[in-house]
Design a protein around this motif. Structure first.
Motif, PDB file in Angstrom:
ATOM      1  N   PRO A 139       0.837  -1.197   0.000  1.00 35.25           N
ATOM      2  CA  PRO A 139       0.000   0.000   0.000  1.00 35.25           C
ATOM      3  C   PRO A 139       0.871   1.246   0.000  1.00 35.25           C
ATOM      4  CG  PRO A 139       0.198  -0.827   2.226  1.00 35.25           C
ATOM      5  CD  PRO A 139       0.941  -1.806   1.339  1.00 35.25           C
ATOM      6  N   GLN A 140       0.259   2.375  -0.296  1.00 35.48           N
ATOM      7  CA  GLN A 140       1.016   3.625  -0.304  1.00 35.48           C
ATOM      8  C   GLN A 140       1.433   4.029   1.111  1.00 35.48           C
ATOM      9  OE1 GLN A 140      -0.078   8.190  -1.329  1.00 35.48           O
ATOM     10  NE2 GLN A 140      -0.513   6.758  -2.982  1.00 35.48           N
ATOM     11  N   PHE A 141       0.546   3.817   2.076  1.00 30.87           N
ATOM     12  CA  PHE A 141       0.834   4.135   3.476  1.00 30.87           C
ATOM     13  C   PHE A 141       0.684   2.886   4.335  1.00 30.87           C
ATOM     14  CE2 PHE A 141       0.196   8.401   2.011  1.00 30.87           C
ATOM     15  CZ  PHE A 141       0.855   9.230   2.910  1.00 30.87           C
ATOM     16  N   TYR A 142       1.555   2.752   5.294  1.00 32.97           N
ATOM     17  CA  TYR A 142       1.424   1.718   6.312  1.00 32.97           C
ATOM     18  C   TYR A 142       1.994   2.275   7.613  1.00 32.97           C
ATOM     19  CZ  TYR A 142       1.452  -2.697   8.774  1.00 32.97           C
ATOM     20  OH  TYR A 142       1.214  -3.689   9.694  1.00 32.97           O
ATOM     21  N   PRO A 143       1.260   2.183   8.739  1.00 32.43           N
ATOM     22  CA  PRO A 143      -0.069   1.613   8.889  1.00 32.43           C
ATOM     23  C   PRO A 143      -1.072   2.186   7.877  1.00 32.43           C
ATOM     24  CG  PRO A 143       0.862   2.127  11.031  1.00 32.43           C
ATOM     25  CD  PRO A 143       1.783   2.713  10.015  1.00 32.43           C
ATOM     26  N   LEU A 144      -2.057   1.352   7.545  1.00 37.83           N
ATOM     27  CA  LEU A 144      -2.983   1.687   6.476  1.00 37.83           C
ATOM     28  C   LEU A 144      -3.740   2.976   6.761  1.00 37.83           C
ATOM     29  CD1 LEU A 144      -4.451  -1.845   5.702  1.00 37.83           C
ATOM     30  CD2 LEU A 144      -2.747  -0.576   4.380  1.00 37.83           C
ATOM     31  N   ARG A 145      -3.905   3.752   5.707  1.00 37.06           N
ATOM     32  CA  ARG A 145      -4.653   5.004   5.759  1.00 37.06           C
ATOM     33  C   ARG A 145      -5.854   4.855   4.837  1.00 37.06           C
ATOM     34  NH1 ARG A 145      -2.070  10.741   3.696  1.00 37.06           N
ATOM     35  NH2 ARG A 145      -3.989  11.995   3.797  1.00 37.06           N
ATOM     36  N   ASP A 146      -7.034   5.192   5.317  1.00 40.68           N
ATOM     37  CA  ASP A 146      -8.258   4.987   4.550  1.00 40.68           C
ATOM     38  C   ASP A 146      -8.218   5.713   3.207  1.00 40.68           C
ATOM     39  OD1 ASP A 146      -9.280   3.462   6.580  1.00 40.68           O
ATOM     40  OD2 ASP A 146     -10.484   5.067   7.461  1.00 40.68           O
ATOM     41  N   GLY A 147      -8.860   5.099   2.226  1.00 36.19           N
ATOM     42  CA  GLY A 147      -8.953   5.718   0.910  1.00 36.19           C
ATOM     43  C   GLY A 147      -8.072   5.013  -0.104  1.00 36.19           C
ATOM     44  N   ILE A 152      -2.772  -1.164  -3.847  1.00 35.87           N
ATOM     45  CA  ILE A 152      -1.409  -1.541  -4.231  1.00 35.87           C
ATOM     46  C   ILE A 152      -0.900  -0.443  -5.151  1.00 35.87           C
ATOM     47  CG2 ILE A 152       0.002  -3.215  -5.479  1.00 35.87           C
ATOM     48  CD1 ILE A 152      -2.026  -5.358  -4.599  1.00 35.87           C
ATOM     49  N   THR A 153       0.199   0.184  -4.762  1.00 38.08           N
ATOM     50  CA  THR A 153       0.598   1.443  -5.392  1.00 38.08           C
ATOM     51  C   THR A 153       1.842   1.310  -6.262  1.00 38.08           C
ATOM     52  OG1 THR A 153      -0.351   2.644  -3.510  1.00 38.08           O
ATOM     53  CG2 THR A 153       1.145   3.861  -4.963  1.00 38.08           C
ATOM     54  N   LEU A 154       1.628   1.430  -7.574  1.00 42.51           N
ATOM     55  CA  LEU A 154       2.728   1.523  -8.531  1.00 42.51           C
ATOM     56  C   LEU A 154       3.034   2.982  -8.847  1.00 42.51           C
ATOM     57  CD1 LEU A 154       1.633  -1.289 -11.033  1.00 42.51           C
ATOM     58  CD2 LEU A 154       3.264  -1.463  -9.150  1.00 42.51           C
ATOM     59  N   ASN A 155       2.113   3.867  -8.528  1.00 39.04           N
ATOM     60  CA  ASN A 155       2.239   5.284  -8.850  1.00 39.04           C
ATOM     61  C   ASN A 155       3.573   5.858  -8.375  1.00 39.04           C
ATOM     62  OD1 ASN A 155       1.060   7.711  -9.922  1.00 39.04           O
ATOM     63  ND2 ASN A 155       0.838   8.430  -7.821  1.00 39.04           N
ATOM     64  N   ASP A 156       4.227   6.611  -9.263  1.00 38.94           N
ATOM     65  CA  ASP A 156       5.523   7.232  -8.957  1.00 38.94           C
ATOM     66  C   ASP A 156       6.575   6.215  -8.522  1.00 38.94           C
ATOM     67  OD1 ASP A 156       4.694   9.820  -9.603  1.00 38.94           O
ATOM     68  OD2 ASP A 156       3.889  10.167  -7.599  1.00 38.94           O
ATOM     69  N   ALA A 214      -1.855   2.614 -12.464  1.00 41.81           N
ATOM     70  CA  ALA A 214      -0.958   3.208 -11.470  1.00 41.81           C
ATOM     71  C   ALA A 214      -1.232   2.681 -10.071  1.00 41.81           C
ATOM     72  CB  ALA A 214      -1.084   4.728 -11.486  1.00 41.81           C
ATOM     73  N   GLN A 215      -2.433   2.187  -9.849  1.00 47.90           N
ATOM     74  CA  GLN A 215      -2.754   1.540  -8.582  1.00 47.90           C
ATOM     75  C   GLN A 215      -3.810   0.472  -8.843  1.00 47.90           C
ATOM     76  OE1 GLN A 215      -2.864   5.244  -8.371  1.00 47.90           O
ATOM     77  NE2 GLN A 215      -4.572   4.980  -9.791  1.00 47.90           N
ATOM     78  N   HIS A 216      -3.763  -0.575  -8.025  1.00 40.66           N
ATOM     79  CA  HIS A 216      -4.692  -1.688  -8.183  1.00 40.66           C
ATOM     80  C   HIS A 216      -5.365  -1.981  -6.853  1.00 40.66           C
ATOM     81  CE1 HIS A 216      -3.535  -3.324 -12.274  1.00 40.66           C
ATOM     82  NE2 HIS A 216      -2.606  -2.412 -12.067  1.00 40.66           N
ATOM     83  N   ASP A 217      -6.612  -2.413  -6.928  1.00 39.60           N
ATOM     84  CA  ASP A 217      -7.350  -2.753  -5.716  1.00 39.60           C
ATOM     85  C   ASP A 217      -6.598  -3.830  -4.941  1.00 39.60           C
ATOM     86  OD1 ASP A 217      -9.534  -4.603  -4.301  1.00 39.60           O
ATOM     87  OD2 ASP A 217     -10.347  -2.570  -4.453  1.00 39.60           O
ATOM     88  N   GLU A 218      -6.483  -3.620  -3.649  1.00 39.45           N
ATOM     89  CA  GLU A 218      -5.676  -4.518  -2.823  1.00 39.45           C
ATOM     90  C   GLU A 218      -6.304  -5.894  -2.643  1.00 39.45           C
ATOM     91  OE1 GLU A 218      -8.199  -1.919  -0.105  1.00 39.45           O
ATOM     92  OE2 GLU A 218      -7.069  -1.719  -1.981  1.00 39.45           O
ATOM     93  N   PRO A 223      -7.594  -2.709 -11.758  1.00 35.38           N
ATOM     94  CA  PRO A 223      -7.207  -1.296 -11.780  1.00 35.38           C
ATOM     95  C   PRO A 223      -8.128  -0.469 -10.886  1.00 35.38           C
ATOM     96  CG  PRO A 223      -7.172  -2.197 -13.988  1.00 35.38           C
ATOM     97  CD  PRO A 223      -7.787  -3.255 -13.111  1.00 35.38           C
ATOM     98  N   ALA A 224      -7.561   0.534 -10.217  1.00 30.65           N
ATOM     99  CA  ALA A 224      -8.330   1.319  -9.255  1.00 30.65           C
ATOM    100  C   ALA A 224      -8.058   2.807  -9.431  1.00 30.65           C
ATOM    101  CB  ALA A 224      -7.990   0.881  -7.831  1.00 30.65           C
ATOM    102  N   LYS A 225      -9.000   3.607  -8.987  1.00 33.43           N
ATOM    103  CA  LYS A 225      -8.916   5.068  -9.057  1.00 33.43           C
ATOM    104  C   LYS A 225      -8.167   5.615  -7.840  1.00 33.43           C
ATOM    105  CE  LYS A 225     -12.056   9.093  -8.989  1.00 33.43           C
ATOM    106  NZ  LYS A 225     -11.592   9.632  -7.684  1.00 33.43           N
ATOM    107  N   ALA A 226      -7.486   6.740  -8.026  1.00 27.96           N
ATOM    108  CA  ALA A 226      -6.858   7.436  -6.900  1.00 27.96           C
ATOM    109  C   ALA A 226      -7.499   8.822  -6.787  1.00 27.96           C
ATOM    110  CB  ALA A 226      -5.351   7.520  -7.087  1.00 27.96           C
TER     111      ALA A 226
END
Length: 360
Positions: A139-147, A152-156, A214-218, A223-226
């Motif tokens: 994930p982009q943040f851990y501990p997990l942050r809502d939203g 799963i973050t490939l972005n940047d 750029a991101q996928h549902d965990e 594919p997922a929206k940001a």
């Protein structure tokens, strides 16, 4: 041939300039990890930056983003943020955070042998291993942050940046060859799981594999929206990093080879020629500039950062979240503040992939 060499040289210069801008915008240490000679990491300036990095490390072992860790920490501001419980201090892998700090600490430890840098690095490994989803993604943040931060973050280059570091650890490569065997084994298994989920996330269209979002549902891996302007799509930028990572796998199996060839095929079939992106002066805007696309017989190849999954055509989306077909249809603030179209895969197609294909 001279034209190709010139264009590749220009592309490399632009890429290095972009890296430099990223370092200035987010974290000055990004530019120092790969640009300084090894001896520099044993000098006073490097040790001071390493101490700043230690200061910013969270108890969970990760680091926050968007702090200039090359500068002396603003203790008053940091104290206020901690009292407020600000999310600005949260550990993340976004914008190069955590794995970049770890590379820096590893180089300083290699040069100085000072154990506090090693201890912080090992704590960072434990953080990255704990942050990995069971399915192999990060994930982009851990501990997990809502939203969307849970995706799963490939972005940047977030997940790929983590996997590059862990692969170097697993292979006992310098300067991370001081890691104990237990953590090396865990890093190796984490990379294997990461590769597995990358292959599962590659987007199929009409039975053919394409590239990645750029991101996928965990959970579903779809594919997922940001953010509002980062819709479900095929990512022309982030997918290049995925392909490059897969091409670095020694003796790749059939699934990995198929993933690489399919993705490269998508880039070949969807490249835009005869156009180029240019900056122009425009005093009507507060920034005094704008970014536009113009016709040019020598222009290209270009790809959208966001591309329609079905058609492969670039999507231009402003803060209103509405898809437009052309860059000039979205607001100027986004045109100059976000990179919607570029020569993302040119070096991959013209240099890196031919070398890989010759081997396999």
């Amino acid at each position: 041939m001279k034209t190709i060499i010139f264009r590749l040289s220009l592309l490399l210069c632009v890429s290095l300039f972009s890296i430099q801008l990223s370092a200035q915008s987010y974290d000055k240490i990004l530019g120092k990890v790969n640009m300084k000679k090894e001896a520099w990491f044993g000098e006073k300036e490097a040790r001071e930056i390493a101490d700043h990095i230690l200061f910013y490390q969270n108890e969970d072992g990760g680091w926050p983003k968007n702090f200039d860790m090359a500068k002396e920490p603003d203790l008053e501001r940091m104290a206020k943020l901690k009292i407020e419980g600000s999310h600005l201090l949260a550990s993340t892998i976004d914008n190069g955070a955590t794995h970049t700090q770890m590379w820096f600490l590893a180089k300083v430890f290699e040069a100085t042998g000072e154990k506090r840098y090693k201890s912080a690095f090992l704590k960072g490994i434990d953080y990255l291993l704990e942050a990995q989803y069971e399915n192999g993604g990060w994930p982009q943040f851990y501990p997990l942050r809502d939203g969307y931060y849970e995706h799963i973050t490939l972005n940047d280059g977030a997940m790929i940046g983590v996997m590059k570091l862990l692969r170097s650890i697993a292979n006992a490569e310098e300067p991370v060859d001081f890691v104990d065997k237990k953590r090396m084994g865990k890093a190796r298994r984490a990379v294997e799981k990461g590769v597995d989920v990358l292959l599962k996330m590659q987007v199929p269209v009409n039975g053919e594999l394409t590239i990645w979002c750029a991101q996928h549902d965990e959970e579903t891996l779809l594919p997922a929206k940001a953010r509002a302007y980062e819709l479900i799509s095929l990512s022309g930028q982030e997918s290049v990093g995925v392909i490059e990572f897969l091409m670095d796998i020694e003796n790749p199996g059939d699934k990995v080879q198929r993933a690489i060839r399919s993705a490269v095929k998508w880039y070949e079939e969807n490249k835009i020629m005869g156009e180029k992106v240019v900056w122009i002066d425009d005093p009507s805007y507060s920034e005094g500039k704008d970014r536009i696309i113009v016709k040019d017989p020598n222009g290209g190849p270009l790809w959208g950062r966001f591309n329609d999954i079905e058609t492969g055509k670039p999507m231009f989306v402003g803060r209103d979240g509405i898809i437009k077909s052309h860059l000039d249809e979205i607001e100027q603030e986004r045109r100059v503040g976000y990179n919607y179209i570029d020569s993302y895969a040119q070096y991959l197609l013209e240099v890196e992939y031919p070398k890989w294909e010759a081997k396999y």
